[in-house]
Structure formats: structure tokens, C-alpha cells
Design a protein around this motif. Structure first.
Motif, PDB file in Angstrom:
ATOM      1  N   LYS A   1       0.859  -1.181   0.000  1.00 39.94           N
ATOM      2  CA  LYS A   1       0.000   0.000   0.000  1.00 39.94           C
ATOM      3  C   LYS A   1       0.892   1.226   0.000  1.00 39.94           C
ATOM      4  O   LYS A   1       2.066   1.175   0.378  1.00 39.94           O
ATOM      5  N   PHE A   2       0.304   2.341  -0.433  1.00 44.34           N
ATOM      6  CA  PHE A   2       1.049   3.603  -0.442  1.00 44.34           C
ATOM      7  C   PHE A   2       0.080   4.750  -0.271  1.00 44.34           C
ATOM      8  O   PHE A   2      -1.004   4.774  -0.861  1.00 44.34           O
ATOM      9  N   SER A   3       0.479   5.715   0.552  1.00 42.74           N
ATOM     10  CA  SER A   3      -0.248   6.968   0.659  1.00 42.74           C
ATOM     11  C   SER A   3       0.751   8.064   0.981  1.00 42.74           C
ATOM     12  O   SER A   3       1.808   7.799   1.568  1.00 42.74           O
ATOM     13  N   TRP A   4       0.424   9.294   0.603  1.00 43.00           N
ATOM     14  CA  TRP A   4       1.344  10.403   0.844  1.00 43.00           C
ATOM     15  C   TRP A   4       1.493  10.694   2.334  1.00 43.00           C
ATOM     16  O   TRP A   4       2.529  11.182   2.787  1.00 43.00           O
ATOM     17  N   LEU A   5       0.460  10.374   3.101  1.00 42.47           N
ATOM     18  CA  LEU A   5       0.528  10.611   4.542  1.00 42.47           C
ATOM     19  C   LEU A   5       1.142   9.425   5.287  1.00 42.47           C
ATOM     20  O   LEU A   5       1.974   9.590   6.168  1.00 42.47           O
ATOM     21  N   GLY A   6       0.731   8.228   4.912  1.00 41.60           N
ATOM     22  CA  GLY A   6       1.183   7.037   5.632  1.00 41.60           C
ATOM     23  C   GLY A   6       2.421   6.384   5.070  1.00 41.60           C
ATOM     24  O   GLY A   6       2.989   5.499   5.707  1.00 41.60           O
ATOM     25  N   GLY A   7       2.841   6.795   3.862  1.00 37.37           N
ATOM     26  CA  GLY A   7       4.013   6.198   3.249  1.00 37.37           C
ATOM     27  C   GLY A   7       3.706   4.841   2.640  1.00 37.37           C
ATOM     28  O   GLY A   7       2.559   4.517   2.335  1.00 37.37           O
ATOM     29  N   ALA A   8       4.742   4.023   2.484  1.00 40.25           N
ATOM     30  CA  ALA A   8       4.618   2.722   1.840  1.00 40.25           C
ATOM     31  C   ALA A   8       4.681   1.614   2.876  1.00 40.25           C
ATOM     32  O   ALA A   8       5.302   1.747   3.932  1.00 40.25           O
ATOM     33  N   GLY A   9       4.011   0.527   2.578  1.00 44.37           N
ATOM     34  CA  GLY A   9       4.057  -0.637   3.446  1.00 44.37           C
ATOM     35  C   GLY A   9       3.815  -1.900   2.658  1.00 44.37           C
ATOM     36  O   GLY A   9       3.200  -1.870   1.576  1.00 44.37           O
ATOM     37  N   ILE A  10       4.319  -3.015   3.159  1.00 45.17           N
ATOM     38  CA  ILE A  10       4.047  -4.318   2.561  1.00 45.17           C
ATOM     39  C   ILE A  10       3.663  -5.277   3.679  1.00 45.17           C
ATOM     40  O   ILE A  10       3.978  -5.060   4.843  1.00 45.17           O
ATOM     41  N   ARG A  11       2.977  -6.332   3.310  1.00 46.69           N
ATOM     42  CA  ARG A  11       2.689  -7.395   4.262  1.00 46.69           C
ATOM     43  C   ARG A  11       2.481  -8.700   3.495  1.00 46.69           C
ATOM     44  O   ARG A  11       2.274  -8.706   2.276  1.00 46.69           O
ATOM     45  N   ILE A  12       2.550  -9.801   4.240  1.00 43.16           N
ATOM     46  CA  ILE A  12       2.258 -11.125   3.699  1.00 43.16           C
ATOM     47  C   ILE A  12       1.145 -11.724   4.544  1.00 43.16           C
ATOM     48  O   ILE A  12       1.217 -11.719   5.780  1.00 43.16           O
ATOM     49  N   ARG A  13       0.095 -12.220   3.883  1.00 41.83           N
ATOM     50  CA  ARG A  13      -0.981 -12.921   4.575  1.00 41.83           C
ATOM     51  C   ARG A  13      -0.975 -14.387   4.170  1.00 41.83           C
ATOM     52  O   ARG A  13      -0.645 -14.739   3.035  1.00 41.83           O
ATOM     53  N   ARG A  14      -1.379 -15.241   5.112  1.00 40.45           N
ATOM     54  CA  ARG A  14      -1.456 -16.676   4.869  1.00 40.45           C
ATOM     55  C   ARG A  14      -2.925 -17.086   4.716  1.00 40.45           C
ATOM     56  O   ARG A  14      -3.741 -16.863   5.620  1.00 40.45           O
ATOM     57  N   LEU A  15      -3.261 -17.683   3.578  1.00 40.18           N
ATOM     58  CA  LEU A  15      -4.608 -18.174   3.322  1.00 40.18           C
ATOM     59  C   LEU A  15      -4.575 -19.696   3.198  1.00 40.18           C
ATOM     60  O   LEU A  15      -3.583 -20.265   2.717  1.00 40.18           O
ATOM     61  N   ALA A  16      -5.636 -20.354   3.585  1.00 42.07           N
ATOM     62  CA  ALA A  16      -5.747 -21.797   3.426  1.00 42.07           C
ATOM     63  C   ALA A  16      -6.304 -22.104   2.045  1.00 42.07           C
ATOM     64  O   ALA A  16      -7.375 -21.601   1.677  1.00 42.07           O
ATOM     65  N   LEU A  17      -5.596 -22.910   1.274  1.00 41.25           N
ATOM     66  CA  LEU A  17      -6.063 -23.279  -0.063  1.00 41.25           C
ATOM     67  C   LEU A  17      -7.428 -23.952   0.015  1.00 41.25           C
ATOM     68  O   LEU A  17      -8.270 -23.782  -0.878  1.00 41.25           O
ATOM     69  N   SER A  18      -7.665 -24.689   1.096  1.00 41.75           N
ATOM     70  CA  SER A  18      -8.931 -25.410   1.243  1.00 41.75           C
ATOM     71  C   SER A  18     -10.131 -24.478   1.404  1.00 41.75           C
ATOM     72  O   SER A  18     -11.274 -24.898   1.229  1.00 41.75           O
ATOM     73  N   ASP A  19      -9.876 -23.194   1.737  1.00 46.70           N
ATOM     74  CA  ASP A  19     -10.970 -22.231   1.883  1.00 46.70           C
ATOM     75  C   ASP A  19     -11.416 -21.645   0.541  1.00 46.70           C
ATOM     76  O   ASP A  19     -12.476 -21.012   0.469  1.00 46.70           O
ATOM     77  N   ILE A  20     -10.610 -21.825  -0.482  1.00 46.64           N
ATOM     78  CA  ILE A  20     -10.879 -21.181  -1.768  1.00 46.64           C
ATOM     79  C   ILE A  20     -11.844 -22.029  -2.585  1.00 46.64           C
ATOM     80  O   ILE A  20     -11.611 -23.217  -2.826  1.00 46.64           O
ATOM     81  N   ALA A  21     -12.933 -21.405  -3.002  1.00 46.98           N
ATOM     82  CA  ALA A  21     -13.954 -22.059  -3.816  1.00 46.98           C
ATOM     83  C   ALA A  21     -14.783 -20.981  -4.493  1.00 46.98           C
ATOM     84  O   ALA A  21     -14.777 -19.818  -4.057  1.00 46.98           O
TER      85      ALA A  21
END
Length: 368
Positions: free
Chosen positions: A288-308
Motif C-alpha cells: 500500500k502507499f499513501s502520501w501521509l502514511g508512506g509505503a508498506g508491505i505485508r504477507i498474509r497466509r490463506l488456506a487453499l482449502s478455503d478457496i472455492a
């Protein structure tokens, strides 16, 4: 480090895709169809597209630490910092790295630039730390006619890459199309074929469309021998295509249960890439990026079994970083498992060919 491309250098089984059975075919195809290359010229000013294959010299400067505020810190959420590189080159087409896939040892790589270019080569290690790149080659992504895809208006914003054995899928964000390449037919000289997508994919917003591709193999490595429900499915996720609930639109292409699903969007993060772990977890890289908050990154973990089809999937963040860390426009992520059983995540950034941005290559150990 200086590149020296030769026929004996082949990709030895790209992690997250290239099957053992496909390796002999891939090696034979590359060795038979790719002549040795001489280093290419730096290129014309302002021109970053690659029209023909060329060897590329890439310089690497190490990043001994990840946290700018605390150089001794190595633990960041569920990740432990291993090493990093700042990559530069006089070759005008080098940059814009938007997706990356590695072999099973984390050495050979294939990447795509957002200017419609393949990059292949080898990561050089000193111990467990990355030291540089060697055998680097640039080549244009070709269309079905054998011409660079950039010859077609708008067909250049190549942002995502997935592998299934010797088959590579490349997503073009600007036109929301996916191209299929059979590496057994010339490796990076292969011609791309358009993959049929759901009609809704064509309605994704300009420059916020297809940003991540992951192929689900029929049998997950080092996991249950049974085929997962999404076996043989190409997962395509948008950067910021939003459904009625404000969540990120994604598609299941092919396989037994094609359809559309969503990834819950939180804290204004957009998706930039994803990787499927042997465990069956899907890691999504977000920024994400904003002029006020700057830049950020993150990694999220999802369960493949939840995807449908019809699902809205969510999962915990396992990693967060901001401008107090050595980050840039992080756009690519992949994973491999070491001989010691460690899962190593590799991330790459897209410098947008800007003087104020960097091409970063970062590696972490997944510890939780």
C-alpha cells in the motif's frame, strides 16, 4: 557479476511448477534452440523494452540487514531475514521486475518485467547468503506470431507468472489477459497463446487488474498424495478489482471448479503476488502507499482449502514492513525448501525504471 550465458545452463526444475518429468524436455528444448549470446548494448535512452535476446551484466550490492532502525534485528513476524541484494545494470531493459519463480534449490530463476521481458539466470550464494546474479539473459515475451508482445498496443504490462511443469502462464495487467507458453518449444523463445478467461476478468480496472497467478499442481509436494480440490486450477488474483463488498476479485481458471471468488481487503492493501507452499497454504504479498502514511508491505497466509467459487477468503498477516525497513515496490514472491527443511521466501521489487526506486532481491526464512 558478469553474465556468461551458454547452452549448458538450463533451468533445473522451477520451484512451484516445473515437474521432474518435465525437466528433461525443458533442458533438451533450451539446449537445442538457444545459441550462445554476446552481451547486449545498454540500449537507447528512455527505451526499456527488449526486442531480441541478450546477455545482461547485473551488479549486486549486499544488504546486510533489513531493519534500518535496528541493524541487529533479524526477526520480523513469522519471517527471519537471511540476506538481500540491490541490483543494478547498464542494460537499459533491466528493471521493472514484477514476478519471480525459482528452481527447487533456490538457484535458477525466471522472472518477468512489466515491459514484456523474460529474465533468466542464476542466484550466486556464499554460504546461505545471496552474493549476486550470473548467467542473466533478457528475451522478449513473444505472441502467437512469434513477435514481441509489445508489438500489440497495450500488451506489455506483464505482472504475474505461474508454472505448471514446462508450461508457463504470464498475466498482462493492462489488458487483463493471460498468455500460455510451452517451454518445451524453445524455452523463452516459445510463442504465447491466449488463455480463455471469464468475461468478468475483462472488466477489471485499468492498471489494477490481474496481478498474481498461482497454479495448483495435481499432487502437492511433500504433502498428502491425494489431489487437492483445486488440482489443475490456475488462480488469478486482481490487484484492486473490487466486488460489491469492496473485496479483491479473483478467478479459478480451469480445473474441476472454475469460477470467481474474493480475497478480503483490509487496511487499503492491494495484492501484488502470491505463492503456494508445499503445506497447501497460499501466501499473498500485499502493498500500500499513501502520501501521509508512506509505503508498506505485508504477507498474509490463506488456506487453499478455503478457496472455492463464491467464497470470500481471509487469513492472518505473518509479516509487515514499512519504510523503516529495506523495502521498495515489492511485486514478486516465491518459495523453496532447503535440504535442511527450511522454507525460504524470496521477494523482488519493481523499480519502475525510476532513479528514485530500487531493484531489491530479499530472502527470509519462514519460521512459523
Amino acid at each position: 557479476m558478469r553474465s556468461s550465458v551458454s547452452r549448458r545452463h538450463v533451468l533445473r526444475g522451477m520451484a512451484a511448477g516445473l515437474s521432474t518429468a518435465a525437466l528433461p524436455r525443458l533442458a533438451q528444448a533450451q539446449g537445442a534452440s538457444q545459441p550462445a549470446l554476446t552481451p547486449g548494448p545498454p540500449g537507447r535512452p528512455g527505451r526499456h523494452r527488449v526486442d531480441e535476446p541478450a546477455a545482461v551484466e547485473v551488479n549486486a550490492r549486499p544488504l546486510p540487514s533489513f531493519d534500518i532502525r535496528d541493524r541487529a534485528r533479524v526477526r520480523f513476524g513469522a519471517l527471519e531475514y537471511r540476506s538481500g541484494l540491490i541490483l543494478t545494470s547498464s542494460f537499459a531493459g533491466f528493471g521493472g521486475l514484477s514476478a519471480l519463480r525459482l528452481d527447487a534449490k533456490g538457484e535458477r530463476f525466471i522472472a518477468v518485467s512489466d515491459q514484456g521481458t523474460w529474465f533468466t539466470g542464476r542466484i550466486v550464494y556464499r554460504g546461505r547468503d545471496m552474493a549476486g546474479l550470473d548467467d542473466v539473459e533478457a528475451a522478449p515475451l513473444l505472441d502467437a506470431r512469434g513477435k514481441p508482445i509489445t508489438a500489440t498496443r497495450g500488451w506489455y504490462d506483464s505482472e504475474s507468472l505461474a508454472l505448471d511443469g514446462s508450461i508457463a502462464y504470464v498475466g498482462l495487467e493492462r489488458v487483463n489477459q493471460v498468455l500460455r507458453y510451452d517451454f518445451a518449444k524453445g524455452f523463452t523463445r516459445a510463442r504465447g497463446e491466449v488463455v480463455p478467461l471469464p468475461a468478468a476478468a475483462r472488466k477489471l480496472p485499468l492498471n489494477k487488474g490481474l496481478e498474481a497467478l498461482v497454479f495448483v499442481p495435481k499432487v502437492m509436494p511433500k504433502a498428502t498424495p491425494a489431489s487437492p480440490p483445486l488440482a489443475g486450477t490456475l488462480i488469478a488474483i486482481s490487484e484492486r478489482g473490487l466486488d460489491a463488498g469492496g473485496n479483491l476479485i479473483a478467478f479459478l481458471v480451469g480445473g474441476n471448479t472454475p469460477g470467481q471468488f474474493s480475497v478480503r481487503r483490509t487496511e487499503n492493501f492491494d495484492i501484488s503476488d502470491a505463492v503456494l507452499l508445499p503445506s497447501g497454504d497460499l501466501l499473498i504479498l500485499e502493498r500500500k502507499f499513501s502520501w501521509l502514511g508512506g509505503a508498506g508491505i505485508r504477507i498474509r497466509r490463506l488456506a487453499l482449502s478455503d478457496i472455492a467459487p463464491g467464497a470470500v477468503v481471509d487469513g492472518p498477516a505473518i509479516f509487515n514492513a514499512d519504510l523503516g525497513n529495506e523495502i521498495d515496490n515489492m511485486e514478486g514472491i516465491d518459495a523453496y525448501v532447503t535440504d535442511e527443511g527450511e522454507t525460504v521466501l524470496t521477494m523482488v521489487s519493481d523499480d519502475n525504471f525510476s532513479l528514485i526506486q530500487r531493484n531489491l532481491l530479499l530472502q527470509f526464512t519462514l519460521v512459523d
